[in-house]
Every structure is written in C-alpha cells, then in structure tokens.
Design a protein around this motif. Structure first.
Motif, PDB file in Angstrom:
ATOM      1  N   ALA A 395       3.846  -2.853   7.268  1.00  0.00           N
ATOM      2  CA  ALA A 395       3.228  -2.513   5.987  1.00  0.00           C
ATOM      3  C   ALA A 395       4.261  -2.593   4.872  1.00  0.00           C
ATOM      4  CB  ALA A 395       2.632  -1.110   6.041  1.00  0.00           C
ATOM      5  N   LEU A 396       3.781  -2.905   3.676  1.00  0.00           N
ATOM      6  CA  LEU A 396       4.628  -2.978   2.491  1.00  0.00           C
ATOM      7  C   LEU A 396       4.358  -1.786   1.585  1.00  0.00           C
ATOM      8  CD1 LEU A 396       6.445  -4.663   0.419  1.00  0.00           C
ATOM      9  CD2 LEU A 396       4.240  -5.369  -0.545  1.00  0.00           C
ATOM     10  N   LYS A 397       5.412  -1.058   1.239  1.00  0.00           N
ATOM     11  CA  LYS A 397       5.321  -0.032   0.200  1.00  0.00           C
ATOM     12  C   LYS A 397       6.121  -0.522  -1.001  1.00  0.00           C
ATOM     13  CE  LYS A 397       5.659   4.954  -0.573  1.00  0.00           C
ATOM     14  NZ  LYS A 397       5.972   6.279   0.025  1.00  0.00           N
ATOM     15  N   TRP A 398       5.508  -0.469  -2.183  1.00  0.00           N
ATOM     16  CA  TRP A 398       6.123  -1.090  -3.372  1.00  0.00           C
ATOM     17  C   TRP A 398       5.650  -0.338  -4.608  1.00  0.00           C
ATOM     18  CZ3 TRP A 398       4.152  -6.411  -5.477  1.00  0.00           C
ATOM     19  CH2 TRP A 398       4.957  -6.839  -6.538  1.00  0.00           C
ATOM     20  N   THR A 399       6.572  -0.046  -5.498  1.00  0.00           N
ATOM     21  CA  THR A 399       6.233   0.722  -6.698  1.00  0.00           C
ATOM     22  C   THR A 399       5.168   0.022  -7.544  1.00  0.00           C
ATOM     23  OG1 THR A 399       8.087  -0.321  -7.869  1.00  0.00           O
ATOM     24  CG2 THR A 399       8.496   1.832  -6.844  1.00  0.00           C
ATOM     25  N   ALA A 400       5.176  -1.305  -7.589  1.00  0.00           N
ATOM     26  CA  ALA A 400       4.224  -2.032  -8.441  1.00  0.00           C
ATOM     27  C   ALA A 400       2.791  -1.975  -7.921  1.00  0.00           C
ATOM     28  CB  ALA A 400       4.656  -3.494  -8.586  1.00  0.00           C
ATOM     29  N   LEU A 401       2.599  -1.549  -6.663  1.00  0.00           N
ATOM     30  CA  LEU A 401       1.253  -1.407  -6.112  1.00  0.00           C
ATOM     31  C   LEU A 401       0.736   0.020  -6.229  1.00  0.00           C
ATOM     32  CD1 LEU A 401       1.431  -3.577  -2.866  1.00  0.00           C
ATOM     33  CD2 LEU A 401       0.723  -4.255  -5.169  1.00  0.00           C
ATOM     34  N   ARG A 402       1.580   0.926  -6.704  1.00  0.00           N
ATOM     35  CA  ARG A 402       1.151   2.319  -6.867  1.00  0.00           C
ATOM     36  C   ARG A 402       0.280   2.459  -8.113  1.00  0.00           C
ATOM     37  NH1 ARG A 402       2.055   4.652  -2.141  1.00  0.00           N
ATOM     38  NH2 ARG A 402       1.691   2.492  -1.566  1.00  0.00           N
ATOM     39  N   GLU A 403      -0.580   3.447  -8.118  1.00  0.00           N
ATOM     40  CA  GLU A 403      -1.420   3.700  -9.288  1.00  0.00           C
ATOM     41  C   GLU A 403      -0.581   4.289 -10.427  1.00  0.00           C
ATOM     42  OE1 GLU A 403      -4.678   6.121  -8.145  1.00  0.00           O
ATOM     43  OE2 GLU A 403      -5.684   4.541  -6.995  1.00  0.00           O
ATOM     44  N   GLY A 404      -1.136   4.187 -11.642  1.00  0.00           N
ATOM     45  CA  GLY A 404      -0.496   4.834 -12.790  1.00  0.00           C
ATOM     46  C   GLY A 404       0.587   4.005 -13.451  1.00  0.00           C
ATOM     47  N   ASP A 405       0.502   2.680 -13.386  1.00  0.00           N
ATOM     48  CA  ASP A 405       1.507   1.806 -13.990  1.00  0.00           C
ATOM     49  C   ASP A 405       1.269   1.716 -15.499  1.00  0.00           C
ATOM     50  OD1 ASP A 405       3.218  -0.185 -14.821  1.00  0.00           O
ATOM     51  OD2 ASP A 405       2.774  -1.538 -13.162  1.00  0.00           O
ATOM     52  N   THR A 406       2.193   2.243 -16.280  1.00  0.00           N
ATOM     53  CA  THR A 406       2.063   2.264 -17.741  1.00  0.00           C
ATOM     54  C   THR A 406       3.075   1.340 -18.415  1.00  0.00           C
ATOM     55  OG1 THR A 406       3.463   4.244 -17.743  1.00  0.00           O
ATOM     56  CG2 THR A 406       1.082   4.584 -17.856  1.00  0.00           C
ATOM     57  N   THR A 407       3.491   0.291 -17.711  1.00  0.00           N
ATOM     58  CA  THR A 407       4.497  -0.625 -18.260  1.00  0.00           C
ATOM     59  C   THR A 407       4.031  -1.263 -19.568  1.00  0.00           C
ATOM     60  OG1 THR A 407       5.359  -1.083 -16.047  1.00  0.00           O
ATOM     61  CG2 THR A 407       5.867  -2.686 -17.759  1.00  0.00           C
ATOM     62  N   LEU A 408       2.755  -1.579 -19.686  1.00  0.00           N
ATOM     63  CA  LEU A 408       2.272  -2.196 -20.914  1.00  0.00           C
ATOM     64  C   LEU A 408       2.388  -1.236 -22.094  1.00  0.00           C
ATOM     65  CD1 LEU A 408       1.188  -4.812 -22.023  1.00  0.00           C
ATOM     66  CD2 LEU A 408      -1.125  -4.059 -21.475  1.00  0.00           C
ATOM     67  N   ASP A 409       2.225   0.065 -21.859  1.00  0.00           N
ATOM     68  CA  ASP A 409       2.496   1.059 -22.914  1.00  0.00           C
ATOM     69  C   ASP A 409       3.927   0.912 -23.419  1.00  0.00           C
ATOM     70  OD1 ASP A 409       0.019   2.335 -22.948  1.00  0.00           O
ATOM     71  OD2 ASP A 409       0.612   3.841 -21.481  1.00  0.00           O
ATOM     72  N   ALA A 410       4.847   0.719 -22.475  1.00  0.00           N
ATOM     73  CA  ALA A 410       6.263   0.630 -22.843  1.00  0.00           C
ATOM     74  C   ALA A 410       6.524  -0.587 -23.722  1.00  0.00           C
ATOM     75  CB  ALA A 410       7.121   0.582 -21.581  1.00  0.00           C
TER      76      ALA A 410
END
Length: 786
Positions: A395-410
């Motif tokens: 299995a792959l665990k990766w920060t970019a697949l986690r919910e709550g990505d607000t990069t576009l806000d940044a």
C-alpha cells in the motif's frame, strides 16, 4: 506527346493537387482554430469589462475594473483560448481517461492513474479551500468554459475526433496532484532500495544511492537555524519483496515515466535571493528557473493579471487559477523542489482490512475495461497490476492523497502578499509538493521558507518498505513554525538547487539521507555569487543562471584522464579532453565526449541490478575514488575501475563514430544535444511529429547550473529550465522572464515557439506591467452579457 510524357504530366498535376489540398487543410485548420485576440466579445458571468492586451510575444496583460474574480475569469478565458488541448489532456491524465481518446495503448497509464487515485484526491481537496479561493476557482472555471464555447477547436481535438467537456472546479485542482507526484515523494527510491538490498545487501545502498556529502552546501546552516548539538539518526528497516511484486510496482513507475512523470537527474530547479548588501542597487534580486519536462506546448503560460486588488505577473499553469511563480507590485517569489520523504510503502499483513472499488475505463474502439482497486488504511494497494494480486499487498501512504489539501489557498495567497507576514501566512496553508520558496520585497527584505506536510516517524526513516502491522506509523507532521526558514539572513544570500536543506543537527526528519540532489549546482551558484562580494546586477545574475561550467567534470577529470585508451578514437578523445575547461557549449566537441562517456559510466550497476538501472554522477565518482564493487563485471571480463573506464570510453566513442562519422573533429555538441520539446500525444507519431515537435541546439549538461542533461542514447535534452525569471526589486518593471517554447499551444499559432530561440540563446522578455515595454499589441475587450 509520348505516353511516358503524358503519365509524367499527370503525376505532376496529381502532386500539385495534393499540395494544394494539403495547403487548404492547413489554412482551414489555422483559421478555425486561431483565437480571437482583438475587438470585443460579450461573455456571461462577468460583472464588468475586462481588457486583454497581448504583447508582441502573445503574453496577455489582463486589466479588470470591477473585481478580481473578473480578472481570474479572463485568465481562464485566455488559458482556454491558447491551451485548451493541453488543459484537457492534463485533466484526462489526472482522471485516468487517456484510453478513451487514445485507445488501448494508454491502458497501462490509466490503470496507474486510477489505482493511485489522483482525481479522487482532487475531489477531496475542493471542500477544504477557503470561501475566497472557491470564488476565484468558480470565476476561473466560468472563464475557461466561456473560452471553450468560442468554438475554436485546437487541431488535436479535430485529429482525435472529440470536443472538450465543460471545465469543472475540481479540474483546477487535478493538475496540482500530478505536480505533487512529479516533484515529491520517494516511492521509486524505496522500490530501487529494496532491489539493491535484495541483490547487494544493505551496504549496497551507499554504493547505488550515495548519501549527501558531508562537506557539501546546505540551504541553511546551523547558525541560521539556531542549532546546537547533533540530532539523533534513525535507521532503515529492511523488508523483502518477491521479484513478481517488485515487477508489479515497477509497472506503475514505467506508466508514470511514459507520461513524463518521473524524477530524473535533469529535473529539479534553481532559485536564489540576494540581499541589498550584495547588489549594486542596494535592493534584492531574486532568480528562479524550475527544471521540468520541456514539452510541446510548454508547461508554463506567462501572464500579467490585475484587478482592483490583484497585481500579479509571472508564470501560470493552464488549468490552475493565479500566478504560480512571479511577483506582484511589492513581493517576488520563486520555487524549487524540496523533495522531503512524504511517501511510504507498507506491506499489509494477512487479514488486514481492505476496501475495494471498481473503476470502469472506457477504451476508444474497444469494450470497457473494469479495474478493481483495493485500499487499506494506509492507502491504495499499488502492487495489483492487470490481472490482480501478485504477492504481498503493498500500500502507498502519501500526503498528497490525504484529505484537506489547501495548497491552492497558499498559491492564491502569495498573489496577494504585501510583506513577509502575508507571505508566511499563505505558506502555512501549503501541503504538497513541498517547495523551497525564496522571497524578496520592495522594502529590501529577503527570506526563505520550506512549507508543506512532512511526516514525523519514530524509530524508522521511511527509506524502505515496512510492515503495515501498526508498528511504523506517522505520528504527525513537522510543525509549520519549525520547518526550515530564515528572514533577512546575515550574509544576504539564500541559494537552493534541490540540495540538502538543513545540516544533520536539524531535529526533525525532513528527508532520508539519499533524497537530495547532488550538490554541484548549489556549489557553483554559491561560488559565482560570492566571487563578487558587492555590486551584483541583473546582468550578473543572468550570467549565473546561464552558466554551463561542469563541476562534475572537475571531480571526475583526474580519473577519466588517467584512463588507458583502447584504440585510436579513445586516444583522440582523451587528447581533446586534457585541455578542456569544462564549459559545455553547443559548438564544442569536448562536451559530446564527456557526456557520452559519463552516460556509459552511469550504467555500471546494470550487471547487478538489471538493464535500465542508472546511478548518478556522485555514485560514479565514489566508485572511481574507492575502486568500488560496481566497477567490476566478471561476465564482461572487467576486474576493476581501470577496466571499466577503458571499456566505457571505447563504447562511448564507438557509438559517436557510428552516429557522427569517424572524425571526432566533427562531433560538435549541438549536433546531438538539442532540446526535444515534443508533444505529449503526437510527439512519436511520424506523420504528425514535424507539426507538433520543436527542437534547437542547447548549451549545458549534467548538473550544470543551466541544467541540460543529455538523455542516454539520443543525447537530446528533454528536461531543463522550463521557465526563467529574474526580479529586480529596485525597479520591478526591469525584471525579466522567458518560457522554453511559446504562449500558444496551437501548432499553427503565431506564438507557438517564438520564445524558444531566445530561451536557447539565453535571452529574456521584459517582465513588465508597463505598456511601453510590450511592443506591438492586440487588445480584446471582454464585456458582461448573457
């Protein structure tokens, strides 16, 4: 007239008819696909008039009167006008819907994309965005769809026989997920590391994936971080995987590679910021050149976007609202890749709870394909390929697949930043891919921050797959305030080139010891900028950005020149290299010899790890210094590094002779080292490649500042500075920028490749919001209406 004469005349008329018809088709395609760039159009969804003034290079200067949302609407509109095919292709990549238009040849790519779940991750990110960002995204989406409705279809749509679907808000997040894969994570290193340990044991890791050198430059030093003592180091954990599972995992990497989504030595970036104490003007200068795939169309789209509050100019990405790299009227920023370890592979035990979903892949001209995707608590099972399970479930665990990505806000926050406080407040919302942000403002301040979610691990370093039994889990992320940063550093200089960010005393595990780029670019940039202690100018910075002197040659030179030649061509090559200064210029022969030889040396681990395995320049250097095991190849009769040097040189010159002729005097670098800006869909189609691909001789090589690594075999440049900018905060309108190809994605457009010659020659465009710098212009007015 003889029969032969009549036949000849008939053939001539037939050829002329074919040429006339071909010309008519080209003219028809050009007329029916050319966007409207002057006059007035009425568009639904605007709240006030907007002018779009394209300068002589096709760069739009957007001026919205009523609202910033109108400015973002106009950016979406011009993106759709100039890059509709690119935008549609990018979202099809994210959605795993390539086979739908390209046929069954694209099935491996769709399986990879659906299994990893890029589109699902984009969908989960949208609700997390702020209301302000959501409004801007909606305005951008409306502008894109208004552009689509103009009916000017790009030639690719006509060739493939379909029209683009309406744009959605999620589509504007999708591409950021693909960039996160392209620029972040180490799943590929974990797979390679597992193969290395299996074949060579744990000591082989240092041979194939050498640690960052102890004396090499870090972006920040102990003093800038206020560090004392030494942070504890954690070890790796070895987990064996059968060959069938490794092949299944490698299949995903191969699918990604075919899409240009891979970490290669030529993919990285440079950026730096110089404080006023080091410049002639007394104000900062900021430079950036992201190194990515040099595609056709180019990734970036230059734009100047202004509304009542918005004042941003620089590089945008079609499909994303806002300016990604650039400046506003007060603040400038640049980015390079940090590459922290944000991916982990987990070997799930028997009995682990799995969920599953069925993905239906439509295939052009073929029945639908059903794909079962399984997931554990860690993430998708990526060891299932094609027919299904092939062994241990990985299995792959990766920060970019986690919910709550607000990069576009940044990123949208950066467009509005007025000072360091605003800048860091925006970056606090940044998730992935982690980037080295350099900062400068018109008040004379400079800074640096490395934001993003970086997992915390207790007792393990994440460099190899681990059991998914609960003993090796993330315990959180590095707190934002503790991420590497500095403001107004005392020495007035921050240089980043994908090199190690922090010294070993840094108390958090930012990355494992093998993740960093080799230090050559960072060292050369630092050397050049500090050779002139004061009075640096914008022209000086241009010279650094375009530098093509190879420090790799400097390190390898004594070993290479000690080689005993095997034949006359090898002798001639060595004679030429003895007096070379390491400057990799297109008109010289020596770079051809050096890069071809280096490419052969980088295959030295293939007898241990299989064809396709390549080690980097640092690994080659370490082997030659230590007389390493990778030099030896018993099956080929090579007993030591001296034999490897002799044989690799012979292979290199024999290959060049077969390609360029027997006389090395004619082996000039520019004959083989050309940028290959190839089309993502039609670049390999002979009947169409001439229309869509673009090429030019280029300077630079492996790990030069102006990075231009030749691809093994072809020696073409496929990755490099996709965009260059230099911002002078003493007078922001004196700033400069340039893309690698052109503004238009239409192969018949006026601006499809007009920046390429300037880019290859080291020239720039004015990065100015002053109409007096725009040259010949065309203005289109957008008016609100139904």
């Amino acid at each position: 007239m003889t029969l032969l004469g009549r036949v000849g005349r008939a053939l001539l008329w037939l050829v002329l008819l074919v040429l006339v018809l071909a010309l008519a088709v080209v003219v028809w395609l050009k007329v029916t696909s050319a966007p409207r760039v002057s006059g007035t159009v009425t568009l639904p969804g605007l709240t006030g008039p907007v002018t779009v003034t394209r300068d002589e290079w096709g760069v739009p200067h957007i001026r919205a009167q009523a609202s910033d949302e109108d400015a973002m609407y106009a950016l979406g509109f011009v993106h759709a006008q100039d890059r509709a095919w690119q935008m549609d292709f990018q979202r099809r990549v994210s959605q795993g819907r390539l086979a739908e238009v390209l046929g069954k040849a694209a099935l491996p790519q769709d399986r990879f994309l659906r299994t990893w779940g890029f589109q699902r991750a984009a969908q989960s990110a949208l609700p997390a965005l702020s209301p302000e960002t959501r409004r801007m995204v909606r305005a951008y989406t409306a502008g894109v769809n208004a552009g689509f409705r103009q009916g000017k279809l790009a030639p690719e749509f006509r060739i493939l026989g379909y029209t683009p679907e309406p744009w959605t808000d999620v589509d504007s997040i999708s591409w950021s997920k693909l960039m996160a894969y392209d620029l972040g994570g180490n799943a590929d290193d974990e797979i390679l590391g597992t193969r290395v340990v299996k074949r060579l044991g744990e000591p082989g890791l240092n041979e194939v994936l050498p640690p960052y050198p102890q004396n090499a430059p870090t972006i920040l030093d102990r003093e800038e971080l206020g560090l004392t003592g030494q942070a504890p180091r954690t070890g790796s954990e070895t987990a064996a995987l059968p060959d069938a599972t490794l092949r299944a995992l490698q299949a995903h990497l191969d699918a990604a590679r075919s899409l240009g989504m891979e970490r290669v030595p030529g993919k990285g970036s440079n950026d730096w910021v110089i404080g006023g104490s080091r410049t002639a003007s007394g104000k900062p200068i900021l430079a950036d050149d992201p190194h990515l795939a040099l595609t056709s169309p180019m990734l970036w789209y230059l734009a100047d976007v202004q509304g009542p509050r918005l004042r941003a100019i620089g590089a945008s990405i079609p499909g994303l609202p806002g300016i990604v790299i650039g400046r506003n009227d007060r603040v400038a920023w640049g980015v390079t890749n940090v590459n922290p370890d944000v991916q982990d592979l987990y070997i799930e035990p028997e009995g682990a709870r799995l969920t599953q979903r069925t993905e239906v892949i439509k295939v052009k001209g073929q029945p639908d394909v059903r794909l079962t995707v399984r997931e554990s608590a860690h993430g998708p099972i990526i060891s299932d390929v094609g027919a299904g399970e092939v062994g241990p479930r990985v299995a792959l665990k990766w920060t970019a697949l986690r919910e709550g990505d607000t990069t576009l806000d940044a990123f949208l926050g950066l467009n509005y930043a007025r000072n360091w406080t605003d800048f860091t407040a925006a970056l606090e919302k940044y998730v992935a891919p982690s980037q080295n942000f350099v900062y400068a403002d018109v008040d004379g301040n400079t800074g640096y921050y490395a934001p993003g979610r970086v997992p915390l691990r207790q007792g393990w370093d994440g460099s190899l797959p681990v059991p998914g039994d609960g003993r090796r889990e993330w315990t959180g992320y590095i707190p934002f305030a503790q991420l590497p940063h500095t403001y107004n550093p005392a020495d007035g200089l921050v240089v980043t080139a994908n090199n190690k960010v922090v010294p070993d005393a840094y108390p958090y595990p930012l990355a494992n010891i093998r993740n960093w780029a080799e230090p050559y670019r960072a060292q050369r940039i630092t050397d050049l900028l500090t050779q002139k202690p004061g009075g640096l100018t914008l022209d000086d910075v241009k010279g650094v950005q375009l530098d093509t002197v190879s420090l790799v040659w400097r390190d390898l030179k004594p070993f290479l020149l000690a080689t005993q030649p095997d034949g006359d061509l090898s002798r001639q090559a060595l004679d030429r290299l003895r007096g070379w200064d390491g400057n990799e210029r297109a008109g010289s022969v020596e770079p051809t010899l050096f890069e071809a030889w280096l490419a052969e040396l980088q295959t030295m681990a293939q007898d241990e790890l299989g064809d396709g395995t390549r080690v980097n320049s640092l690994a080659v250097l370490n082997q030659l210094r230590q007389g390493g095991e990778l030099c030896r190849d018993e099956s080929a009769g090579r007993a030591d590094c001296a034999a490897e040097l002799r044989a690799s040189l012979r292979r290199a010159v024999d290959g060049l002779a077969a390609r360029l002729g027997p006389d090395p005097a004619g082996w000039t670098y520019g004959k083989v080292h050309t940028v290959a800006s190839n089309h993502r869909a039609f670049g390999g189609v002979k009947a169409l490649a001439w229309l869509f691909n673009h090429s030019a001789p280029t300077n630079g090589g492996t790990n030069t500042v102006n990075v231009a690594r030749p691809e093994p075999g072809t020696m073409q440049q496929t990755h490099g500075p996709s965009y260059r900018q230099i911002v002078d905060l003493a007078d922001p309108n004196r700033s400069v920028y340039v893309g690698s190809l052109g503004q238009s994605g239409n192969p018949l457009g006026n601006h499809v490749s007009d920046q390429q010659k300037r880019w290859a020659a080291g020239e720039y465009l004015p990065m100015s919001t002053d109409a007096g710098d725009w040259g010949r212009v065309q203005t289109l007015t957008l008016r609100p209406g139904r």
